[in-house]
Design a protein around this motif. Structure first.
Motif, PDB file in Angstrom:
ATOM      1  N   GLU A 169      53.400  48.787  41.995  1.00  0.00           N
ATOM      2  CA  GLU A 169      53.543  48.063  43.309  1.00  0.00           C
ATOM      3  C   GLU A 169      54.810  47.312  43.534  1.00  0.00           C
ATOM      4  O   GLU A 169      55.215  47.434  44.612  1.00  0.00           O
ATOM      5  CB  GLU A 169      52.263  47.041  43.033  1.00  0.00           C
ATOM      6  CG  GLU A 169      51.908  46.419  44.281  1.00  0.00           C
ATOM      7  CD  GLU A 169      50.775  45.341  44.008  1.00  0.00           C
ATOM      8  OE1 GLU A 169      49.929  45.259  44.851  1.00  0.00           O
ATOM      9  OE2 GLU A 169      50.540  44.734  42.993  1.00  0.00           O
ATOM     10  N   SER A 224      42.218  44.224  34.960  1.00  0.00           N
ATOM     11  CA  SER A 224      43.263  43.632  35.844  1.00  0.00           C
ATOM     12  C   SER A 224      42.625  43.003  37.120  1.00  0.00           C
ATOM     13  O   SER A 224      41.177  43.438  37.416  1.00  0.00           O
ATOM     14  CB  SER A 224      44.398  44.700  36.120  1.00  0.00           C
ATOM     15  OG  SER A 224      44.851  45.502  35.223  1.00  0.00           O
ATOM     16  N   GLY A 246      40.632  46.766  39.924  1.00  0.00           N
ATOM     17  CA  GLY A 246      40.906  46.240  38.594  1.00  0.00           C
ATOM     18  C   GLY A 246      40.169  46.506  37.535  1.00  0.00           C
ATOM     19  O   GLY A 246      40.111  46.024  36.429  1.00  0.00           O
ATOM     20  N   SER A 266      48.041  45.362  49.483  1.00  0.00           N
ATOM     21  CA  SER A 266      49.051  46.179  48.547  1.00  0.00           C
ATOM     22  C   SER A 266      49.580  47.219  49.107  1.00  0.00           C
ATOM     23  O   SER A 266      49.147  48.357  49.937  1.00  0.00           O
ATOM     24  CB  SER A 266      48.279  46.509  47.449  1.00  0.00           C
ATOM     25  OG  SER A 266      48.884  47.194  46.493  1.00  0.00           O
ATOM     26  N   LEU A 291      43.582  44.842  43.523  1.00  0.00           N
ATOM     27  CA  LEU A 291      44.635  45.002  44.447  1.00  0.00           C
ATOM     28  C   LEU A 291      44.147  44.318  45.668  1.00  0.00           C
ATOM     29  O   LEU A 291      43.038  44.162  46.095  1.00  0.00           O
ATOM     30  CB  LEU A 291      44.847  46.226  44.668  1.00  0.00           C
ATOM     31  CG  LEU A 291      45.545  47.129  43.438  1.00  0.00           C
ATOM     32  CD1 LEU A 291      45.700  48.520  44.027  1.00  0.00           C
ATOM     33  CD2 LEU A 291      46.873  46.475  43.484  1.00  0.00           C
ATOM     34  N   ARG A 292      45.181  43.474  46.188  1.00  0.00           N
ATOM     35  CA  ARG A 292      44.875  42.839  47.308  1.00  0.00           C
ATOM     36  C   ARG A 292      44.796  44.246  48.479  1.00  0.00           C
ATOM     37  O   ARG A 292      45.466  45.103  48.358  1.00  0.00           O
ATOM     38  CB  ARG A 292      46.365  42.281  47.778  1.00  0.00           C
ATOM     39  CG  ARG A 292      46.643  40.939  46.743  1.00  0.00           C
ATOM     40  CD  ARG A 292      47.777  40.299  47.339  1.00  0.00           C
ATOM     41  NE  ARG A 292      48.852  41.079  47.950  1.00  0.00           N
ATOM     42  CZ  ARG A 292      49.714  41.632  47.351  1.00  0.00           C
ATOM     43  NH1 ARG A 292      49.930  41.697  45.981  1.00  0.00           N
ATOM     44  NH2 ARG A 292      50.630  42.498  47.922  1.00  0.00           N
ATOM     45  N   ASN A 320      47.170  56.711  51.011  1.00  0.00           N
ATOM     46  CA  ASN A 320      47.875  55.649  50.445  1.00  0.00           C
ATOM     47  C   ASN A 320      49.164  56.100  49.605  1.00  0.00           C
ATOM     48  O   ASN A 320      49.505  57.429  49.960  1.00  0.00           O
ATOM     49  CB  ASN A 320      46.903  55.151  49.304  1.00  0.00           C
ATOM     50  CG  ASN A 320      46.358  56.309  48.290  1.00  0.00           C
ATOM     51  OD1 ASN A 320      47.289  57.086  47.454  1.00  0.00           O
ATOM     52  ND2 ASN A 320      45.132  56.650  48.249  1.00  0.00           N
ATOM     53  N   TRP A 322      42.228  51.266  40.040  1.00  0.00           N
ATOM     54  CA  TRP A 322      43.356  50.357  40.484  1.00  0.00           C
ATOM     55  C   TRP A 322      42.902  49.111  41.420  1.00  0.00           C
ATOM     56  O   TRP A 322      43.192  48.016  41.340  1.00  0.00           O
ATOM     57  CB  TRP A 322      44.611  50.897  40.990  1.00  0.00           C
ATOM     58  CG  TRP A 322      45.300  51.612  39.784  1.00  0.00           C
ATOM     59  CD1 TRP A 322      44.877  51.204  38.381  1.00  0.00           C
ATOM     60  CD2 TRP A 322      46.385  52.269  39.572  1.00  0.00           C
ATOM     61  NE1 TRP A 322      45.796  52.063  37.455  1.00  0.00           N
ATOM     62  CE2 TRP A 322      46.901  52.631  38.290  1.00  0.00           C
ATOM     63  CE3 TRP A 322      47.410  52.568  40.738  1.00  0.00           C
ATOM     64  CZ2 TRP A 322      48.135  53.269  37.900  1.00  0.00           C
ATOM     65  CZ3 TRP A 322      48.465  53.416  40.290  1.00  0.00           C
ATOM     66  CH2 TRP A 322      49.009  53.780  39.014  1.00  0.00           C
ATOM     67  N   ARG A 323      42.165  49.762  42.499  1.00  0.00           N
ATOM     68  CA  ARG A 323      42.008  48.755  43.801  1.00  0.00           C
ATOM     69  C   ARG A 323      40.910  47.862  43.118  1.00  0.00           C
ATOM     70  O   ARG A 323      41.025  46.613  43.563  1.00  0.00           O
ATOM     71  CB  ARG A 323      41.154  49.709  44.849  1.00  0.00           C
ATOM     72  CG  ARG A 323      40.728  48.788  46.076  1.00  0.00           C
ATOM     73  CD  ARG A 323      39.836  49.638  47.086  1.00  0.00           C
ATOM     74  NE  ARG A 323      40.636  50.910  47.355  1.00  0.00           N
ATOM     75  CZ  ARG A 323      41.169  51.170  48.303  1.00  0.00           C
ATOM     76  NH1 ARG A 323      41.262  50.127  49.359  1.00  0.00           N
ATOM     77  NH2 ARG A 323      41.725  52.167  48.728  1.00  0.00           N
ATOM     78  N   ARG A 353      50.517  49.825  36.931  1.00  0.00           N
ATOM     79  CA  ARG A 353      50.047  49.657  38.377  1.00  0.00           C
ATOM     80  C   ARG A 353      50.781  48.604  38.971  1.00  0.00           C
ATOM     81  O   ARG A 353      51.420  48.655  40.182  1.00  0.00           O
ATOM     82  CB  ARG A 353      48.446  49.282  38.224  1.00  0.00           C
ATOM     83  CG  ARG A 353      47.979  49.188  39.637  1.00  0.00           C
ATOM     84  CD  ARG A 353      46.849  48.208  39.748  1.00  0.00           C
ATOM     85  NE  ARG A 353      46.709  46.800  39.516  1.00  0.00           N
ATOM     86  CZ  ARG A 353      45.956  45.856  39.817  1.00  0.00           C
ATOM     87  NH1 ARG A 353      44.809  46.236  40.100  1.00  0.00           N
ATOM     88  NH2 ARG A 353      46.385  44.594  39.692  1.00  0.00           N
ATOM     89  N   ASP A 354      50.854  47.322  38.160  1.00  0.00           N
ATOM     90  CA  ASP A 354      51.661  46.277  38.890  1.00  0.00           C
ATOM     91  C   ASP A 354      53.203  46.629  38.868  1.00  0.00           C
ATOM     92  O   ASP A 354      53.744  46.284  39.959  1.00  0.00           O
ATOM     93  CB  ASP A 354      51.062  45.073  38.044  1.00  0.00           C
ATOM     94  CG  ASP A 354      49.800  44.683  38.165  1.00  0.00           C
ATOM     95  OD1 ASP A 354      49.113  45.073  39.180  1.00  0.00           O
ATOM     96  OD2 ASP A 354      49.544  43.960  37.185  1.00  0.00           O
TER      97      ASP A 354
END
Length: 358
Positions: A303, A2, A333, A9, A5-6, A24, A330-331, A299-300
């Motif tokens: 989010e 993926s 990807g 996020s 993550l921004r 988090n 996840w951070r 994940r998405d």
């Protein structure tokens, strides 16, 4: 793979949950793994397991019995002896040393038990009706034992067991407790109108069915403070032979729990279930959503739940099982490890502490 993550996020945003600061919004949901010692003492292998997963915003450690009669399954941790306290102290030290935060889920199994698993004691419940299906024991699968209904005079003693366990947990250095009122265990057996067939002050109306849960939460708050107390519910979830038609009990329950100012409410439900929005509107503090029972935790998608204000945090189970560094993956990807289902329940380090990190 993926995309990463921004940095902004909502999954990565820090927060304060009651008295506990978290790094988090990705929490590790409680996962029964059956790796405690035979007497329920948490051990060094478990300390390693939880420390590996300290990147979670908050670890909710596996369901752990507040008393011997509350034990449902073999080799689940206890929270009621000096040896248990010492074991949890090692876990707390390991997780905090790795920069994490951890609470323990207090789980009295009620009728989801067997005399082979709890030292030969007849399980207790809201009812005398055994749960359908079977439970795993040291001698193989067996039918759930027939419980005896708690008398109204016995309920305060069970409530005290939760409060005493909470005090022990905090004395051991854990950051708090989560009361398990979900998934068909004791407190849920009182909430569910399809299970609770009582005619006393703990049965019948929604307020009566919620009563033991509210009393347990109040006693726990008196023992360790509201800022270290959370609770988990699963409205309408049929797991462990639960049958519910009157879900108004959850609005009644959550409204009363809100008055106690608990740190968080952990709800197992699909995000679009109408009960989620109803409870979200009632609950004033951190609202945690766990959608993993109905679908894989994507994940998405998670989010978006935070970005849209459906929840303040999300609880994730199976992905954390195989990915001790899930938040880091996840951070970045990165791809995820696949869990080995054959090693979920019982055993040693294989499929427990040997999953690789990035």
């Amino acid at each position: 793979m993926s995309s990463p993550l921004r940095a902004d996020s909502p999954l990565l945003a820090p927060a304060r949950v009651g008295d506990v600061p978290v790094a988090n919004r990705v929490w590790m949901a409680p996962l029964t793994r059956n790796r405690a010692d035979a007497d329920g003492t948490p051990n060094d292998l478990q300390a390693t397991y939880y420390a590996q997963r300290a990147g979670a915003g908050l670890i909710v450690a596996e369901g752990s019995q507040p008393s011997a009669v509350g034990q449902g399954y073999p080799n689940t941790p206890g929270v009621y002896t000096d040896a248990h306290r010492a074991g949890w102290a090692r876990i707390a030290e390991a997780v905090h040393g790795a920069g994490g935060r951890i609470v323990v889920q207090l789980m009295h199994a009620g009728r989801i038990s067997h005399t082979d698993n709890n030292g030969g004691v007849t399980p207790v419940s809201s009812t005398a009706t055994p749960a359908a299906g079977q439970i795993f024991t040291a001698t193989g699968p067996q039918d759930h034992a027939t419980p005896r209904p708690l008398t109204a005079e016995e309920v305060p003693g069970v409530v005290r067991e939760y409060a005493d366990a909470a005090r022990l947990a905090v004395d051991a250095g854990l950051d708090g407790v989560e009361l398990h009122a979900a998934n068909g265990y004791l407190l849920h057996q009182f909430l569910a109108d399809g299970v609770n067939d009582r005619t006393d002050g703990y049965g019948g109306t929604a307020e009566n069915r919620a009563r033991i849960v509210v009393e347990t939460a109040r006693a726990t708050v008196e023992a360790i403070g509201a800022g270290r107390t959370g609770i988990r519910i699963s409205p309408g979830h049929p797991f462990n032979d639960i049958s519910e038609t009157d879900l108004s009990v959850y609005e009644t329950l959550v409204a009363q729990l809100a008055e106690l100012d608990l740190a968080y409410l952990h709800v197992i439900a699909e995000a679009d279930d109408p009960i989620v929005a109803k409870l979200r509107a009632i609950w004033p503090n951190t609202f945690v959503l766990n959608t993993g029972f109905g679908a894989e935790s994507d994940r998405d998608g998670l989010e978006r739940l935070l970005a849209d204000g459906v929840a303040d945090a999300v609880a994730v189970g199976r992905p954390f099982l195989a990915n001790p560094d899930l938040v880091a993956r996840w951070r970045a990807g990165a791809e995820l490890n696949e869990p080995d289902q054959a090693t979920f329940y019982g055993g040693g380090a294989e499929g427990y502490t040997d999953y690789p990190a990035l």
